[in-house]
Design an enzyme around this catalytic site. Structure first.
Site, PDB file in Angstrom:
ATOM      1  N   GLU A 193       0.809  -1.216   0.000  1.00 22.88           N
ATOM      2  CA  GLU A 193       0.000   0.000   0.000  1.00 22.88           C
ATOM      3  C   GLU A 193       0.844   1.268   0.000  1.00 22.88           C
ATOM      4  O   GLU A 193       0.318   2.369   0.015  1.00 22.88           O
ATOM      5  CB  GLU A 193      -0.944   0.004   1.212  1.00 22.88           C
ATOM      6  CG  GLU A 193      -1.990  -1.096   1.166  1.00 22.88           C
ATOM      7  CD  GLU A 193      -2.793  -1.074  -0.135  1.00 22.88           C
ATOM      8  OE1 GLU A 193      -3.242   0.014  -0.548  1.00 22.88           O
ATOM      9  OE2 GLU A 193      -2.964  -2.136  -0.749  1.00 22.88           O
TER      10      GLU A 193
ATOM     11  N   GLU B 206       4.750   2.345   4.072  1.00 24.72           N
ATOM     12  CA  GLU B 206       3.462   1.674   3.925  1.00 24.72           C
ATOM     13  C   GLU B 206       2.348   2.688   3.674  1.00 24.72           C
ATOM     14  O   GLU B 206       1.178   2.344   3.658  1.00 24.72           O
ATOM     15  CB  GLU B 206       3.150   0.851   5.176  1.00 24.72           C
ATOM     16  CG  GLU B 206       4.162  -0.268   5.424  1.00 24.72           C
ATOM     17  CD  GLU B 206       3.821  -1.097   6.640  1.00 24.72           C
ATOM     18  OE1 GLU B 206       3.050  -2.070   6.504  1.00 24.72           O
ATOM     19  OE2 GLU B 206       4.327  -0.763   7.735  1.00 24.72           O
TER      20      GLU B 206
ATOM     21  N   ARG C 198       1.622   6.950   1.778  1.00 28.38           N
ATOM     22  CA  ARG C 198       1.771   7.732   0.550  1.00 28.38           C
ATOM     23  C   ARG C 198       2.805   8.841   0.709  1.00 28.38           C
ATOM     24  O   ARG C 198       2.727   9.666   1.623  1.00 28.38           O
ATOM     25  CB  ARG C 198       0.421   8.349   0.173  1.00 28.38           C
ATOM     26  CG  ARG C 198       0.475   9.245  -1.051  1.00 28.38           C
ATOM     27  CD  ARG C 198      -0.864   9.893  -1.329  1.00 28.38           C
ATOM     28  NE  ARG C 198      -0.763  10.781  -2.471  1.00 28.38           N
ATOM     29  CZ  ARG C 198      -0.895  10.418  -3.740  1.00 28.38           C
ATOM     30  NH1 ARG C 198      -1.152   9.149  -4.020  1.00 28.38           N
ATOM     31  NH2 ARG C 198      -0.767  11.272  -4.726  1.00 28.38           N
TER      32      ARG C 198
ATOM     33  N   GLY D 224      -3.277  24.298   9.619  1.00 28.61           N
ATOM     34  CA  GLY D 224      -4.238  25.056  10.404  1.00 28.61           C
ATOM     35  C   GLY D 224      -4.785  24.339  11.615  1.00 28.61           C
ATOM     36  O   GLY D 224      -5.619  24.895  12.349  1.00 28.61           O
TER      37      GLY D 224
END
Length: 344
Positions: free
Chosen positions: A205, A221, A223, A287
């Site tokens: 993943e 594992e 992004r 933010g």
């Protein structure tokens, strides 16, 4: 004839064209960064290269001559096969690292990154996304989208099956280069132009975009978005995310320092320094209101997370009773399993 001492990069590549003869992708087996003048001069003379950034097509006779030059990645046998197969070959010269103007230049810069010759943000890729075309990446190579229906019909007519693996502007890195000392569980999830440091493990993943990657040993594992660089010894847990700049229109560069942990399904929209932890399930954007805690767990301030961007030794967590996002000093150090990252 000009001096080649200042040439930024150079490569000879095999190009794929559409039915109109337009180049749609290029494979450079041996790109060179800051090549020596004596290495490039014979090639430049043969190609009548004068100056500037140029992508020059090579004819069969030139290819045979180039195969005897040290700057050429093809020996005479391969050169003969390429010439007999009517392949489109080009010599790409980049004198100045400015925004790329064509597909050949974009692909050379993507190769420089994946060959670990340049780190993310070290080459100018401004506008590259707009230059590249959507391509059908198939078991028979790259095919222009407008040529795909005819190629599918031809394959069926000859009793074959054309497998369209993906439709994208970027191919997977492993079809061009597999850098030493890495493990990639699903090669489709690492794009050409990724910088994958030695010792990195990318699980099923995990995902690494172009102009992004890892500086060394790391467990991925989650992004890694475009432009994000992950420091040595860091761990991105399953399903986690690092926010890029392409989609949101922002300019902040997100990075992760050394020995950090981003927990499963967590994410960041700020830079992390060294030895930071973001607990599982917590997404920290610029933010996000963060309660600062002292060593006794007492609140000392309430700030926005962007004020902590790039700082080291922080632990971000969510209070399980109030739901407030809290930050305190991280007193633990992440240690990756050495056996998992000693790739050969």
């Amino acid at each position: 004839m000009m001096s080649f001492n200042s040439l930024h990069s150079f490569a000879i590549g095999i190009a794929t064209t559409d039915t109109s003869g337009t180049i749609i992708e290029v494979y450079y087996p041996q790109p060179l960064l800051n090549p020596a003048a004596e290495l490039i001069a014979p090639v430049a003379n043969l190609m009548a290269y004068q100056s500037g950034n140029a992508s020059l097509r090579i004819n069969p006779d030139q290819l045979q001559q180039l195969s005897r030059e040290s700057a050429c990645p093809f020996d005479e046998q391969i050169a003969t096969q390429l010439a007999d197969g009517n392949k489109t070959l080009i010599a790409c010269f980049i004198a100045e690292d400015r925004a790329p103007e064509n597909i050949a230049e974009v692909y050379l810069k993507l190769h420089l990154l994946s060959h670990r010759l340049c780190k993310p943000h070290a080459v100018n890729l401004q506008g590259a996304f707009g230059i590249l075309r959507n391509i059908a990446w198939t078991n028979q190579g790259a095919i222009a989208i407008e040529d795909l229906p005819q190629r599918q019909l031809q394959a069926r007519a000859s009793g074959q099956f054309l497998d369209v693996i993906s439709v994208d502007k970027f191919p997977k890195m492993a079809n061009y280069i597999v850098p030493a000392g890495v493990r990639i569980a699903d090669t489709a999830r690492v794009r050409l132009g990724a910088y994958v440091g030695e010792g990195t493990t990318v699980m099923h993943e995990g995902f690494i975009n172009f102009n992004a990657g890892t500086e060394g040993t790391a467990m991925i594992e989650g992004r890694i978005s475009a432009g994000v660089i992950i420091g040595e010894g860091s761990d991105l847990g399953g399903g986690c995310s690092t926010m890029g700049t392409l989609s949101g229109g922002g300019t902040a560069i997100i990075s992760v320092g050394r020995d950090c942990l981003i927990g499963a399904n967590a994410g960041i929209g700020i830079a992390l320094g060294d030895r930071c932890i973001v607990e599982a399930g917590l997404y920290v954007t610029g933010g996000t209101k963060v309660t600062l805690l002292d060593n006794d767990g007492q609140q000392v301030d309430l700030i926005k997370a962007r004020e902590l961007s790039g700082k080291s030794d922080l632990l971000f967590r969510r209070n399980s009773q109030t739901g407030a996002v809290e930050c305190k000093t991280n007193k633990t150090r992440i240690a990756l399993n050495e056996e998992l990252h000693s790739h050969n």
